[in-house]
Design a protein around this motif. Structure first.
Motif, PDB file in Angstrom:
ATOM      1  N   ARG A 207       0.823  -1.212   0.000  1.00  0.00           N
ATOM      2  CA  ARG A 207       0.000   0.000   0.000  1.00  0.00           C
ATOM      3  C   ARG A 207       0.860   1.267   0.000  1.00  0.00           C
ATOM      4  N   ASP A 208       1.833   1.315   0.893  1.00  0.00           N
ATOM      5  CA  ASP A 208       2.670   2.513   0.995  1.00  0.00           C
ATOM      6  C   ASP A 208       3.490   2.737  -0.267  1.00  0.00           C
ATOM      7  N   SER A 209       3.965   1.643  -0.870  1.00  0.00           N
ATOM      8  CA  SER A 209       4.747   1.773  -2.095  1.00  0.00           C
ATOM      9  C   SER A 209       3.902   2.310  -3.245  1.00  0.00           C
ATOM     10  N   LEU A 210       2.662   1.820  -3.370  1.00  0.00           N
ATOM     11  CA  LEU A 210       1.790   2.286  -4.447  1.00  0.00           C
ATOM     12  C   LEU A 210       1.386   3.743  -4.243  1.00  0.00           C
ATOM     13  N   ILE A 211       1.099   4.117  -3.009  1.00  0.00           N
ATOM     14  CA  ILE A 211       0.750   5.515  -2.742  1.00  0.00           C
ATOM     15  C   ILE A 211       1.929   6.424  -3.053  1.00  0.00           C
ATOM     16  N   GLU A 212       3.119   5.998  -2.681  1.00  0.00           N
ATOM     17  CA  GLU A 212       4.312   6.802  -2.965  1.00  0.00           C
ATOM     18  C   GLU A 212       4.513   6.955  -4.467  1.00  0.00           C
ATOM     19  N   VAL A 217       4.366  10.267  -9.343  1.00  0.00           N
ATOM     20  CA  VAL A 217       4.025  10.405 -10.757  1.00  0.00           C
ATOM     21  C   VAL A 217       3.182  11.658 -10.990  1.00  0.00           C
ATOM     22  N   VAL A 218       2.222  11.928 -10.093  1.00  0.00           N
ATOM     23  CA  VAL A 218       1.397  13.123 -10.261  1.00  0.00           C
ATOM     24  C   VAL A 218       2.262  14.376 -10.202  1.00  0.00           C
ATOM     25  N   ARG A 219       3.133  14.449  -9.207  1.00  0.00           N
ATOM     26  CA  ARG A 219       3.987  15.630  -9.078  1.00  0.00           C
ATOM     27  C   ARG A 219       4.971  15.739 -10.239  1.00  0.00           C
ATOM     28  N   ALA A 220       5.530  14.601 -10.652  1.00  0.00           N
ATOM     29  CA  ALA A 220       6.475  14.633 -11.772  1.00  0.00           C
ATOM     30  C   ALA A 220       5.781  15.018 -13.066  1.00  0.00           C
ATOM     31  N   THR A 221       4.546  14.526 -13.268  1.00  0.00           N
ATOM     32  CA  THR A 221       3.808  14.859 -14.485  1.00  0.00           C
ATOM     33  C   THR A 221       3.503  16.343 -14.542  1.00  0.00           C
ATOM     34  N   MET A 222       3.069  16.895 -13.418  1.00  0.00           N
ATOM     35  CA  MET A 222       2.729  18.316 -13.402  1.00  0.00           C
ATOM     36  C   MET A 222       3.976  19.184 -13.556  1.00  0.00           C
ATOM     37  N   LEU A 345       1.233   3.377 -12.386  1.00  0.00           N
ATOM     38  CA  LEU A 345       0.693   2.440 -11.408  1.00  0.00           C
ATOM     39  C   LEU A 345       0.677   1.016 -11.951  1.00  0.00           C
ATOM     40  N   PHE A 346       0.427   0.868 -13.242  1.00  0.00           N
ATOM     41  CA  PHE A 346       0.487  -0.461 -13.869  1.00  0.00           C
ATOM     42  C   PHE A 346       1.876  -1.071 -13.702  1.00  0.00           C
ATOM     43  N   ILE A 347       2.906  -0.260 -13.999  1.00  0.00           N
ATOM     44  CA  ILE A 347       4.280  -0.742 -13.847  1.00  0.00           C
ATOM     45  C   ILE A 347       4.595  -1.030 -12.390  1.00  0.00           C
ATOM     46  N   ALA A 348       4.132  -0.144 -11.483  1.00  0.00           N
ATOM     47  CA  ALA A 348       4.425  -0.324 -10.061  1.00  0.00           C
ATOM     48  C   ALA A 348       3.766  -1.584  -9.508  1.00  0.00           C
ATOM     49  N   VAL A 349       2.506  -1.835  -9.903  1.00  0.00           N
ATOM     50  CA  VAL A 349       1.800  -3.024  -9.415  1.00  0.00           C
ATOM     51  C   VAL A 349       2.495  -4.295  -9.876  1.00  0.00           C
ATOM     52  N   TRP A 350       2.908  -4.331 -11.148  1.00  0.00           N
ATOM     53  CA  TRP A 350       3.569  -5.533 -11.643  1.00  0.00           C
ATOM     54  C   TRP A 350       4.970  -5.684 -11.053  1.00  0.00           C
ATOM     55  N   ASN A 351       5.634  -4.584 -10.746  1.00  0.00           N
ATOM     56  CA  ASN A 351       6.912  -4.692 -10.033  1.00  0.00           C
ATOM     57  C   ASN A 351       6.717  -5.248  -8.631  1.00  0.00           C
ATOM     58  N   GLN A 352       5.650  -4.814  -7.960  1.00  0.00           N
ATOM     59  CA  GLN A 352       5.344  -5.361  -6.638  1.00  0.00           C
ATOM     60  C   GLN A 352       5.040  -6.856  -6.722  1.00  0.00           C
ATOM     61  N   HIS A 353       4.271  -7.234  -7.737  1.00  0.00           N
ATOM     62  CA  HIS A 353       3.944  -8.649  -7.913  1.00  0.00           C
ATOM     63  C   HIS A 353       5.206  -9.475  -8.167  1.00  0.00           C
ATOM     64  N   ARG A 354       6.109  -8.934  -8.978  1.00  0.00           N
ATOM     65  CA  ARG A 354       7.361  -9.637  -9.257  1.00  0.00           C
ATOM     66  C   ARG A 354       8.204  -9.776  -7.998  1.00  0.00           C
ATOM     67  N   ASP A 355       8.293  -8.714  -7.203  1.00  0.00           N
ATOM     68  CA  ASP A 355       9.089  -8.779  -5.979  1.00  0.00           C
ATOM     69  C   ASP A 355       8.509  -9.774  -4.985  1.00  0.00           C
TER      70      ASP A 355
END
Length: 389
Positions: A207-212, A217-222, A345-355
């Motif tokens: 949870r904390d990793s996905l929120i981070e 991403v929002v801040r970097a995009t803006m 988030l798609f990349i982050a979720v699959w990275n979490q799944h891989r880990d």
């Protein structure tokens, strides 16, 4: 005589009531999301504003002795003065310039036939022969395919002037919702964020990793997208205005828009303009456009974006391109934020799944896992407290 026990009965697995409540949570959440659809854009930009400026509001409130209301009001009025008002004025100016440009095309002051013949005459004879084979030297057919689309597009933009009054009420309502929501999120963002964080049905580390990742991403995009787009569009508009090119504001806005797309960028605007200037014999202006496009406008992206975004949040350019185009297609202007966020988030979720899978494999192979050791030690401590010797 039977003794009644008041101790809770331990249950294992999910019961019908648990499944029913989970279904109810999903249905109510979907209903709440559907309820927000009329003001989806306003809510989105309110949340984005809070994510961007809530840390600034917290620091300002701390310096002002904890007066959150005053700090939030200062930040909100700053956003209105620096972002909202200039955006509204830009939109009005853009519509006015598009209306004037369409009037010149309709009256014949801008003659696409003459421009086409100038471009065609400047081409080498071999290239003109190649175009003739595919019937690309017939201006009437070119005008039907290209010129009419430009005219209809400008006519559509110009027609917005007539519907401003009709859409003014909904625009004011959406703007009011955005500012109202931004105020409360800026003031109490930490509390609301903690409520959302603790309500997510995920493991704490996931949870904390996905929120981070989401916040990054929002801040970097803006920072890396909007700021670069504004700077490049401003420089392009100033350049075209200084050279006396018709519709400088429109071209500047278009350069800012196309700067959102990697591998395309502002060159899709200034390169054809430079070619036209070369073809019509205005080589001095053409050279200035090429120089400024490559070494000033183009370098803004290479210099500012790495500084504002950083390397940790960078995604592959092809992912950003596809996500941005798909987001714009599905969600309109809001898609340039939603698309990259979903992709990240798609990349982050699959990275979490891989880990997690890798951790399970290492556990099965007998590799030491410190987290499990700490968990066992904590469980042993809980049992020692529950059953003291």
């Amino acid at each position: 005589m039977k003794s009644s026990s008041t101790e809770p009965v331990a249950r294992s697995g999910l019961e019908l009531e648990d499944i029913g409540f989970a279904v109810l949570v999903v249905l109510i959440s979907l209903a709440g999301a559907y309820l927000l659809t009329p003001y989806f854009g306003a809510v989105l930009w309110g949340v984005v504003a809070a994510i961007m400026f809530q840390p600034l509001t917290a620091r300002l409130a701390e310096r002002m002795g904890g007066r959150k209301n005053l700090a939030t009001a200062i930040v909100l009025f700053g956003l209105i003065a620096l972002l909202v008002v200039p955006t509204i004025l830009l939109g009005i100016s853009l519509v006015n310039e598009a209306t004037a440009l369409y009037g010149k095309i309709a009256s014949g002051q801008i003659d696409f036939g003459r421009i086409f013949q100038q471009l065609l005459g400047a081409l080498p004879s071999r290239l003109r022969g190649f175009l003739a084979e595919y019937d690309l030297t017939n201006f009437d057919s070119i005008r039907r395919q290209f010129g009419s689309s430009i005219t209809s597009g400008l006519q559509t933009v110009a027609g917005r002037v007539l519907t401003v009054g009709q859409g003014a009420l909904s625009f004011v309502a959406a703007l009011g919702v955005m500012l109202y929501l931004s105020y409360f999120l800026l003031r109490d963002g930490e509390r609301y964020g903690e409520m959302v964080r603790t309500s997510l049905p995920l493991r704490p580390e996931t949870r904390d990793s996905l929120i981070e990742n989401f916040l990054l991403v929002v801040r970097a995009t803006m920072r890396g997208t909007v700021v670069v787009a504004v700077v490049q569009g401003f420089l392009g508009g100033v350049l075209f205005s200084a050279l006396g090119i018709e519709g400088a504001l429109i071209w500047g806005v278009m350069m800012g828009f196309f700067s959102l797309l990697p591998a395309v960028g502002t060159g899709i605007i200034w390169v054809p303009v430079a070619i036209y200037l070369f073809a019509t014999g205005d080589t001095g202006k053409a050279a200035i456009v090429v120089f400024c496009g490559v070494f000033i406008i183009g370098m803004v992206d290479n210099v500012l974006r790495p500084i504002l975004v950083g390397r940790d949040t960078r995604m592959p350019d092809f992912v950003v391109l596809i996500a941005t185009l798909s987001g714009l297609e599905l969600f309109g202007l809001n898609g340039f934020i939603i698309g990259p966020v979903i992709a990240a988030l798609f990349i982050a979720v699959w990275n979490q799944h891989r880990d997690q899978r890798q951790a399970k494999v290492e556990t099965a192979q007998g590799a030491p896992v410190p987290v499990q050791t700490e968990a066992l030690a904590a469980r042993a401590a809980e049992e020692a407290v529950a059953h003291p010797s």
